[in-house]
Design a protein around this motif. Structure first.
Motif, PDB file in Angstrom:
ATOM      1  N   ALA A  29      -4.841  -2.739  -1.899  1.00  0.00           N
ATOM      2  CA  ALA A  29      -6.240  -2.738  -1.476  1.00  0.00           C
ATOM      3  C   ALA A  29      -7.096  -1.902  -2.429  1.00  0.00           C
ATOM      4  CB  ALA A  29      -6.354  -2.207  -0.047  1.00  0.00           C
ATOM      5  N   ALA A  30      -6.548  -0.762  -2.859  1.00  0.00           N
ATOM      6  CA  ALA A  30      -7.276   0.075  -3.811  1.00  0.00           C
ATOM      7  C   ALA A  30      -7.445  -0.648  -5.148  1.00  0.00           C
ATOM      8  CB  ALA A  30      -6.539   1.397  -4.011  1.00  0.00           C
ATOM      9  N   LEU A  31      -6.398  -1.371  -5.565  1.00  0.00           N
ATOM     10  CA  LEU A  31      -6.482  -2.137  -6.806  1.00  0.00           C
ATOM     11  C   LEU A  31      -7.600  -3.168  -6.719  1.00  0.00           C
ATOM     12  CD1 LEU A  31      -5.232  -2.956  -9.589  1.00  0.00           C
ATOM     13  CD2 LEU A  31      -3.787  -4.556  -8.302  1.00  0.00           C
TER      14      LEU A  31
ATOM     15  N   ALA B 185      11.830   2.054  -6.059  1.00  0.00           N
ATOM     16  CA  ALA B 185      10.383   1.893  -5.932  1.00  0.00           C
ATOM     17  C   ALA B 185       9.657   3.218  -5.733  1.00  0.00           C
ATOM     18  CB  ALA B 185      10.075   0.944  -4.778  1.00  0.00           C
ATOM     19  N   HIS B 186      10.184   4.110  -4.894  1.00  0.00           N
ATOM     20  CA  HIS B 186       9.478   5.359  -4.625  1.00  0.00           C
ATOM     21  C   HIS B 186       9.368   6.213  -5.888  1.00  0.00           C
ATOM     22  CE1 HIS B 186      10.524   4.341  -0.394  1.00  0.00           C
ATOM     23  NE2 HIS B 186       9.324   4.819  -0.197  1.00  0.00           N
TER      24      HIS B 186
ATOM     25  N   MET C 170       0.988  -0.591 -10.932  1.00  0.00           N
ATOM     26  CA  MET C 170      -0.092  -0.616  -9.962  1.00  0.00           C
ATOM     27  C   MET C 170      -0.493   0.802  -9.565  1.00  0.00           C
ATOM     28  SD  MET C 170      -0.296  -2.729  -6.394  1.00  0.00           S
ATOM     29  CE  MET C 170       1.137  -1.891  -5.726  1.00  0.00           C
ATOM     30  N   ALA C 171       0.487   1.670  -9.311  1.00  0.00           N
ATOM     31  CA  ALA C 171       0.197   3.053  -8.948  1.00  0.00           C
ATOM     32  C   ALA C 171      -0.541   3.760 -10.071  1.00  0.00           C
ATOM     33  CB  ALA C 171       1.488   3.794  -8.607  1.00  0.00           C
ATOM     34  N   ALA C 172      -0.122   3.523 -11.304  1.00  0.00           N
ATOM     35  CA  ALA C 172      -0.776   4.155 -12.448  1.00  0.00           C
ATOM     36  C   ALA C 172      -2.202   3.637 -12.610  1.00  0.00           C
ATOM     37  CB  ALA C 172       0.031   3.886 -13.719  1.00  0.00           C
TER      38      ALA C 172
ATOM     39  N   TRP D 176       6.315  -1.701   2.959  1.00  0.00           N
ATOM     40  CA  TRP D 176       5.187  -2.594   2.686  1.00  0.00           C
ATOM     41  C   TRP D 176       3.841  -1.891   2.909  1.00  0.00           C
ATOM     42  CZ3 TRP D 176       4.680  -7.416   0.659  1.00  0.00           C
ATOM     43  CH2 TRP D 176       3.448  -8.067   0.833  1.00  0.00           C
ATOM     44  N   ALA D 177       3.759  -0.993   3.882  1.00  0.00           N
ATOM     45  CA  ALA D 177       2.491  -0.326   4.168  1.00  0.00           C
ATOM     46  C   ALA D 177       1.997   0.468   2.964  1.00  0.00           C
ATOM     47  CB  ALA D 177       2.648   0.593   5.384  1.00  0.00           C
ATOM     48  N   GLU D 178       2.912   1.137   2.279  1.00  0.00           N
ATOM     49  CA  GLU D 178       2.533   1.909   1.101  1.00  0.00           C
ATOM     50  C   GLU D 178       2.019   0.990   0.003  1.00  0.00           C
ATOM     51  OE1 GLU D 178       4.410   5.608  -1.504  1.00  0.00           O
ATOM     52  OE2 GLU D 178       5.742   4.277  -0.392  1.00  0.00           O
TER      53      GLU D 178
END
Length: 476
Positions: A55-57, A331-332, A1-3, A47-49
């Protein structure tokens, strides 16, 4: 997702093939809508991160920059237009080589039986982020109902809002145990003990890595505080050596271990319980990468991970990887690596003049180095000792799928000359069942006296024969 979010923000067209139903993977699980969970974030750390990235996805999906494909389980990746490159094709060249002009075809099973169907997506570059699965070290009674994986217990709670039992012993090794115990206790379960096979004094030699990650120390302190509030006892250098029960687990035997994880005589005690959540860390899931020929390396925790360069590139040009595939780190670290990989992919696919000129990749690289140092220290501290097989009686089942006991594996290794897990499999059927050795593989290798080896399979999940028959000739 981050990528995906980062790559789309850099102007790339992105397709996300997600084996899950919703974004978040194994870590950020969502309760089913019908359960009516009012605050699912209460069950998650950070969860906030996640919410910001999700939302961006969604925004990129609505704008057409990301094609999000849930329920798509990729079972192989092949070179586009290469008739000789079927499942299991190998790549050549060093990390950071040019992206192949023909690109790739990703074959997936979409949906669920009986309505599953074949799907294929073409791409110029591939990022593999297949995560990991739990490592299990068997013991007598581990097949009893009520014995679940530590991560499995957490998944039940996050995804189903259910507890594996009312009185749950949490055991194994690794920091996941603290998180699981805290979550179960907060949800109402009684956790009489967290049974940790390693000793936290093993971190004493890793002070520099610890000091560079104060956030991780605060996280550990929060877990310790949660255990204290719920009166959970922490037993270090102990292990569950047997589970007892008739129709379901009723108690466990816990014994103190020596430095090599051998049970010490006279230290066994029983703890009543109606569930056991047990796990010894995670194993990187590498089938897609190894089928492509990506190079691997031994990890400090006794597992096998991918060889990656400073920009998350594998040894196969055009293939990147991020997350647990490069070594289990949490996760980080996975989020950092995904974002870093996206910058690298963008630089490879776009002309140099259009490459992003911010300092973000450099900052991400420094953060990754810091988090990776902590992950390696953690992995080394919780690496299973060689003596753990001392709690395995000959009649204890090692391969659950094929019901192969430890004695038969020891016979194959001692009397029949097997020196690796593959030979043991041929002689005993250990690892030939439904899970294909994912559950018993580390144990079989240990009993055979073999070093851990990466999984090499042509398919990463079950594939209907009709999907194989309908493949284009160039992909067979």
């Amino acid at each position: 997702m981050a990528a995906a979010v980062t790559a789309a923000g850099l102007g790339l067209r992105v397709a996300v093939l997600d084996a899950g139903e919703r974004p978040g993977g194994q870590y950020y699980r969502h309760p089913a809508p019908g359960l009516g969970a009012a605050r699912p974030e209460a069950l998650h750390h950070g969860w906030a991160e996640f919410a910001v990235r999700e939302a961006a996805l969604r925004e990129h999906v609505e704008a057409g920059r990301i094609r999000y494909l849930p329920h798509h389980h990729v079972w192989t990746v092949v070179r586009a237009g290469a008739a000789e490159a079927g499942p299991g094709c190998t790549g050549s060249g060093r990390a950071g080589g040019a992206v192949p002009t023909a690109g790739w075809v990703l074959h997936a099973v979409a949906g669920y039986a009986p309505d599953e169907r074949a799907a294929a997506v073409t791409a110029r570059a591939v990022l593999i982020a297949t995560g990991a699965y739990e490592r299990h070290l068997p013991f007598p009674g581990w097949t009893l109902p009520g014995v679940v994986g530590a991560g499995g217990a957490q998944a039940m709670l996050k995804g189903g809002l259910v507890l594996p039992g009312r009185r749950v012993v949490v055991a194994g090794s690794g920091p996941l145990l603290l998180a699981v115990a805290g979550s179960l206790a907060a949800a109402g379960a009684t956790v009489p003990a967290v049974v940790e096979a390693a000793a936290y004094t093993a971190y004493a030699g890793q002070v520099p890595a610890l000091l560079r990650n104060p956030g991780k120390l605060l996280e550990a302190a929060s877990y310790g505080g949660a255990l204290a509030r719920h009166h959970v006892r922490l037993l270090t250098r102990h292990a569950v050596t047997e589970a007892h029960g008739t129709g379901r687990i009723e108690a466990v035997t816990v014994a103190r271990l020596d430095r090599d994880w051998r049970p010490l005589p006279g230290t066994a005690r029983r703890i009543p319980c109606d569930a056991l959540a047990v796990g010894h860390g995670l194993v990187p899931q590498l089938e897609l990468a190894t089928a492509l020929g990506c190079a691997t390396r031994p990890g400090p925790d006794g597992t096998v991970a991918l060889v990656l360069d400073a920009e998350q590139r594998t040894s196969v040009p055009g293939v990147w990887s991020a997350g647990e595939t490069g070594g289990v780190g949490g996760a980080h670290l996975a989020l950092t690596e995904g974002e870093l990989a996206a910058y690298s992919v963008a630089a490879a696919l776009r002309p140099a003049a259009d490459a992003p000129r911010t300092g973000r990749p450099e900052r991400l690289a420094r953060r990754r180095a810091r988090l990776r140092a902590f992950a390696d220290a953690m992995a080394a501290a919780h690496r299973p000792g060689e003596g753990w097989t001392g709690w395995l009686r000959d009649d204890a089942v090692v391969c659950r799928c094929e019901e192969v006991p430890a004695g038969r594996i020891r016979e194959a290794a001692g009397d029949l000359g097997a020196r690796d897990a593959r030979t043991v499999k041929l002689l005993t059927r250990a690892g030939m069942g439904w899970c294909q050795g994912r559950m018993c593989g580390p144990a079989v290798a240990a009993l055979a006296g073999a070093e851990p080896a990466a999984d090499r399979r042509p398919f990463s999940c079950p594939v209907p024969l009709r999907d194989l028959a309908e493949l284009p000739a160039t992909d067979r």
